[in-house]
Motif scaffolding. Structure first.
Motif, PDB file in Angstrom:
ATOM      1  N   VAL A 157       3.888   3.476 -12.996  1.00 17.91           N
ATOM      2  CA  VAL A 157       3.222   2.301 -13.570  1.00 17.91           C
ATOM      3  C   VAL A 157       3.414   2.281 -15.087  1.00 17.91           C
ATOM      4  O   VAL A 157       2.629   1.693 -15.835  1.00 17.91           O
ATOM      5  CB  VAL A 157       1.719   2.222 -13.190  1.00 17.91           C
ATOM      6  N   GLY A 158       4.471   2.959 -15.538  1.00 15.51           N
ATOM      7  CA  GLY A 158       4.879   2.840 -16.935  1.00 15.51           C
ATOM      8  C   GLY A 158       4.168   3.764 -17.902  1.00 15.51           C
ATOM      9  O   GLY A 158       4.235   3.554 -19.112  1.00 15.51           O
ATOM     10  N   VAL A 159       3.461   4.773 -17.371  1.00 15.26           N
ATOM     11  CA  VAL A 159       2.739   5.711 -18.236  1.00 15.26           C
ATOM     12  C   VAL A 159       3.358   7.102 -18.055  1.00 15.26           C
ATOM     13  O   VAL A 159       3.256   7.699 -16.985  1.00 15.26           O
ATOM     14  CB  VAL A 159       1.234   5.755 -17.895  1.00 15.26           C
ATOM     15  N   SER A 160       3.998   7.606 -19.091  1.00 17.88           N
ATOM     16  CA  SER A 160       4.707   8.878 -18.974  1.00 17.88           C
ATOM     17  C   SER A 160       3.749  10.053 -19.133  1.00 17.88           C
ATOM     18  O   SER A 160       3.778  10.795 -20.112  1.00 17.88           O
ATOM     19  CB  SER A 160       5.837   8.952 -20.004  1.00 17.88           C
ATOM     20  N   LYS A 161       2.868  10.209 -18.136  1.00 22.25           N
ATOM     21  CA  LYS A 161       1.891  11.305 -18.123  1.00 22.25           C
ATOM     22  C   LYS A 161       2.013  12.044 -16.802  1.00 22.25           C
ATOM     23  O   LYS A 161       2.307  11.439 -15.766  1.00 22.25           O
ATOM     24  CB  LYS A 161       0.462  10.750 -18.243  1.00 22.25           C
ATOM     25  N   ARG A 162       1.737  13.365 -16.858  1.00 24.38           N
ATOM     26  CA  ARG A 162       1.766  14.173 -15.630  1.00 24.38           C
ATOM     27  C   ARG A 162       0.453  13.985 -14.868  1.00 24.38           C
ATOM     28  O   ARG A 162      -0.458  14.798 -14.943  1.00 24.38           O
ATOM     29  CB  ARG A 162       2.013  15.648 -15.979  1.00 24.38           C
ATOM     30  N   LEU A 163       0.391  12.868 -14.144  1.00 27.27           N
ATOM     31  CA  LEU A 163      -0.836  12.455 -13.467  1.00 27.27           C
ATOM     32  C   LEU A 163      -0.449  11.727 -12.190  1.00 27.27           C
ATOM     33  O   LEU A 163       0.496  10.939 -12.203  1.00 27.27           O
ATOM     34  CB  LEU A 163      -1.598  11.503 -14.396  1.00 27.27           C
ATOM     35  N   PHE A 164      -1.148  12.002 -11.089  1.00 30.80           N
ATOM     36  CA  PHE A 164      -0.921  11.201  -9.881  1.00 30.80           C
ATOM     37  C   PHE A 164      -2.175  11.085  -9.033  1.00 30.80           C
ATOM     38  O   PHE A 164      -3.064  11.934  -9.079  1.00 30.80           O
ATOM     39  CB  PHE A 164       0.254  11.754  -9.047  1.00 30.80           C
ATOM     40  N   THR A 165      -2.235   9.990  -8.274  1.00 33.10           N
ATOM     41  CA  THR A 165      -3.286   9.771  -7.294  1.00 33.10           C
ATOM     42  C   THR A 165      -2.681   9.958  -5.905  1.00 33.10           C
ATOM     43  O   THR A 165      -1.481   9.785  -5.718  1.00 33.10           O
ATOM     44  CB  THR A 165      -3.882   8.353  -7.411  1.00 33.10           C
ATOM     45  N   PHE A 166      -3.531  10.291  -4.941  1.00 32.42           N
ATOM     46  CA  PHE A 166      -3.039  10.475  -3.578  1.00 32.42           C
ATOM     47  C   PHE A 166      -4.154  10.194  -2.574  1.00 32.42           C
ATOM     48  O   PHE A 166      -5.347  10.323  -2.894  1.00 32.42           O
ATOM     49  CB  PHE A 166      -2.500  11.904  -3.359  1.00 32.42           C
ATOM     50  N   ASP A 167      -3.753   9.795  -1.366  1.00 27.95           N
ATOM     51  CA  ASP A 167      -4.683   9.596  -0.261  1.00 27.95           C
ATOM     52  C   ASP A 167      -3.876   9.639   1.032  1.00 27.95           C
ATOM     53  O   ASP A 167      -3.149   8.703   1.337  1.00 27.95           O
ATOM     54  CB  ASP A 167      -5.416   8.255  -0.390  1.00 27.95           C
ATOM     55  N   ASP A 168      -4.001  10.748   1.759  1.00 25.94           N
ATOM     56  CA  ASP A 168      -3.234  10.899   3.004  1.00 25.94           C
ATOM     57  C   ASP A 168      -4.027  10.406   4.206  1.00 25.94           C
ATOM     58  O   ASP A 168      -3.608  10.601   5.350  1.00 25.94           O
ATOM     59  CB  ASP A 168      -2.791  12.361   3.200  1.00 25.94           C
ATOM     60  N   GLY A 169      -5.178   9.785   3.959  1.00 27.76           N
ATOM     61  CA  GLY A 169      -6.030   9.306   5.045  1.00 27.76           C
ATOM     62  C   GLY A 169      -7.201  10.240   5.293  1.00 27.76           C
ATOM     63  O   GLY A 169      -8.209   9.849   5.866  1.00 27.76           O
ATOM     64  N   GLU A 170      -7.057  11.504   4.860  1.00 24.57           N
ATOM     65  CA  GLU A 170      -8.143  12.478   5.019  1.00 24.57           C
ATOM     66  C   GLU A 170      -8.657  12.957   3.666  1.00 24.57           C
ATOM     67  O   GLU A 170      -9.848  13.122   3.455  1.00 24.57           O
ATOM     68  CB  GLU A 170      -7.658  13.700   5.818  1.00 24.57           C
ATOM     69  N   THR A 171      -7.710  13.191   2.760  1.00 23.20           N
ATOM     70  CA  THR A 171      -8.057  13.717   1.445  1.00 23.20           C
ATOM     71  C   THR A 171      -7.502  12.779   0.391  1.00 23.20           C
ATOM     72  O   THR A 171      -6.333  12.380   0.472  1.00 23.20           O
ATOM     73  CB  THR A 171      -7.422  15.113   1.247  1.00 23.20           C
ATOM     74  N   SER A 172      -8.326  12.430  -0.584  1.00 21.21           N
ATOM     75  CA  SER A 172      -7.825  11.619  -1.687  1.00 21.21           C
ATOM     76  C   SER A 172      -8.254  12.248  -2.994  1.00 21.21           C
ATOM     77  O   SER A 172      -9.209  13.038  -3.038  1.00 21.21           O
ATOM     78  CB  SER A 172      -8.357  10.189  -1.591  1.00 21.21           C
ATOM     79  N   PRO A 176       0.825  -1.196   0.000  1.00 20.60           N
ATOM     80  CA  PRO A 176       0.000   0.000   0.000  1.00 20.60           C
ATOM     81  C   PRO A 176       0.862   1.248   0.000  1.00 20.60           C
ATOM     82  O   PRO A 176       1.971   1.251   0.492  1.00 20.60           O
ATOM     83  CB  PRO A 176      -0.736  -0.123   1.338  1.00 20.60           C
ATOM     84  N   GLY A 177       0.274   2.322  -0.556  1.00 17.69           N
ATOM     85  CA  GLY A 177       0.978   3.589  -0.591  1.00 17.69           C
ATOM     86  C   GLY A 177       0.009   4.733  -0.418  1.00 17.69           C
ATOM     87  O   GLY A 177      -1.214   4.539  -0.466  1.00 17.69           O
ATOM     88  N   VAL A 178       0.535   5.938  -0.228  1.00 21.07           N
ATOM     89  CA  VAL A 178      -0.304   7.123  -0.028  1.00 21.07           C
ATOM     90  C   VAL A 178      -0.280   8.057  -1.249  1.00 21.07           C
ATOM     91  O   VAL A 178      -0.960   9.085  -1.263  1.00 21.07           O
ATOM     92  CB  VAL A 178       0.101   7.892   1.254  1.00 21.07           C
ATOM     93  N   GLY A 179       0.507   7.675  -2.253  1.00 20.16           N
ATOM     94  CA  GLY A 179       0.551   8.443  -3.492  1.00 20.16           C
ATOM     95  C   GLY A 179       1.154   7.583  -4.594  1.00 20.16           C
ATOM     96  O   GLY A 179       1.929   6.671  -4.303  1.00 20.16           O
ATOM     97  N   LEU A 180       0.750   7.861  -5.830  1.00 17.73           N
ATOM     98  CA  LEU A 180       1.294   7.098  -6.962  1.00 17.73           C
ATOM     99  C   LEU A 180       1.239   7.972  -8.215  1.00 17.73           C
ATOM    100  O   LEU A 180       0.188   8.525  -8.547  1.00 17.73           O
ATOM    101  CB  LEU A 180       0.470   5.821  -7.193  1.00 17.73           C
ATOM    102  N   ALA A 181       2.367   8.081  -8.891  1.00 15.24           N
ATOM    103  CA  ALA A 181       2.425   8.868 -10.121  1.00 15.24           C
ATOM    104  C   ALA A 181       2.441   7.930 -11.334  1.00 15.24           C
ATOM    105  O   ALA A 181       2.984   6.816 -11.263  1.00 15.24           O
ATOM    106  CB  ALA A 181       3.674   9.748 -10.120  1.00 15.24           C
ATOM    107  N   ALA A 182       1.841   8.394 -12.440  1.00 11.31           N
ATOM    108  CA  ALA A 182       1.681   7.552 -13.624  1.00 11.31           C
ATOM    109  C   ALA A 182       3.004   6.942 -14.128  1.00 11.31           C
ATOM    110  O   ALA A 182       3.017   5.766 -14.508  1.00 11.31           O
ATOM    111  CB  ALA A 182       0.978   8.336 -14.735  1.00 11.31           C
ATOM    112  N   PRO A 183       4.127   7.687 -14.121  1.00 15.05           N
ATOM    113  CA  PRO A 183       5.369   7.063 -14.590  1.00 15.05           C
ATOM    114  C   PRO A 183       5.756   5.816 -13.785  1.00 15.05           C
ATOM    115  O   PRO A 183       6.435   4.934 -14.304  1.00 15.05           O
ATOM    116  CB  PRO A 183       6.414   8.176 -14.418  1.00 15.05           C
TER     117      PRO A 183
END
Ligand code: NI
Length: 176
Positions: free
Chosen positions: A52-67, A43-50
């Motif tokens: 997972v092999g996708v060279s796009k300026r995109l990321f997901t995040f979840d700090d436990g309060e805001t996702s 598990p992680g609290v953030g993940l950027a597209a690169p």
């Protein structure tokens, strides 16, 4: 929905500046769903597209309060106040070292609909934003270490590579 393969340190996509997201369509939404699945499974609290092999300026995040998910995010302001905290990265398994980051940042980005969004993060959320935006610029957290910690990181990475030490289990709350 599926779990994507994580790209690990040494993969050139991790040190390449990612492409601007220009198409906000169903494919992007599907990629985002898969990135959330992959981030939570890690598990992680953030993940950027690169990562997972996708060279796009995109990321997901979840700090436990805001996702959420942000495209084309840039930091528009950061506080003078700093925070020093242990940080890890899903693309550098087992490596956790103190990294100095700004305590607060403001971010301008786009949502999955392509709408402009303005966010502010403090503490862990600010750390996640800085770490993930770095990923979209081809920068890894080991590039932000003091020279002393960087030497320690490179030594640990070499030892894992040579099989001299196993990569320790991830610390769920600190991997991004
Ligand atoms: Ni990372």
């Amino acid at each position: 929905m599926s779990i994507l393969q994580m790209r690990i340190f040494g993969d050139p996509i991790l040190t390449t500046k990612a492409q601007t997201v220009t198409t906000f369509d169903a494919d992007l939404a599907r990629l985002t769903d898969d990135m959330f699945d992959t981030m939570y499974a890690a598990p992680g609290v953030g993940l950027a597209a690169p990562q997972v092999g996708v060279s796009k300026r995109l990321f997901t995040f979840d700090d436990g309060e805001t996702s959420g998910v942000l495209a084309n995010a840039d930091i528009t302001w950061h506080s003078e106040e700093k925070q020093l905290g242990e940080e890890g990265c899903l693309s550098l398994p087992g490596l956790y070292l103190p990294v100095e980051r700004s305590m607060q940042v403001r971010v301008t980005a786009q949502t999955l609909d392509g709408e402009e969004a303005h966010l502010e993060g403090e503490g862990l959320l600010a750390r996640i934003f800085q770490h993930e935006i770095d990923h979209t610029n081809g920068i890894l957290f080991i590039d932000r270490l003091t020279p002393e910690y960087r030497r320690e990181a490179m030594k640990a990475l070499r030892e894992v590579e040579l099989g001299l030490r196993a990569a320790p289990a991830p610390k769920p709350t600190q991997a991004l």
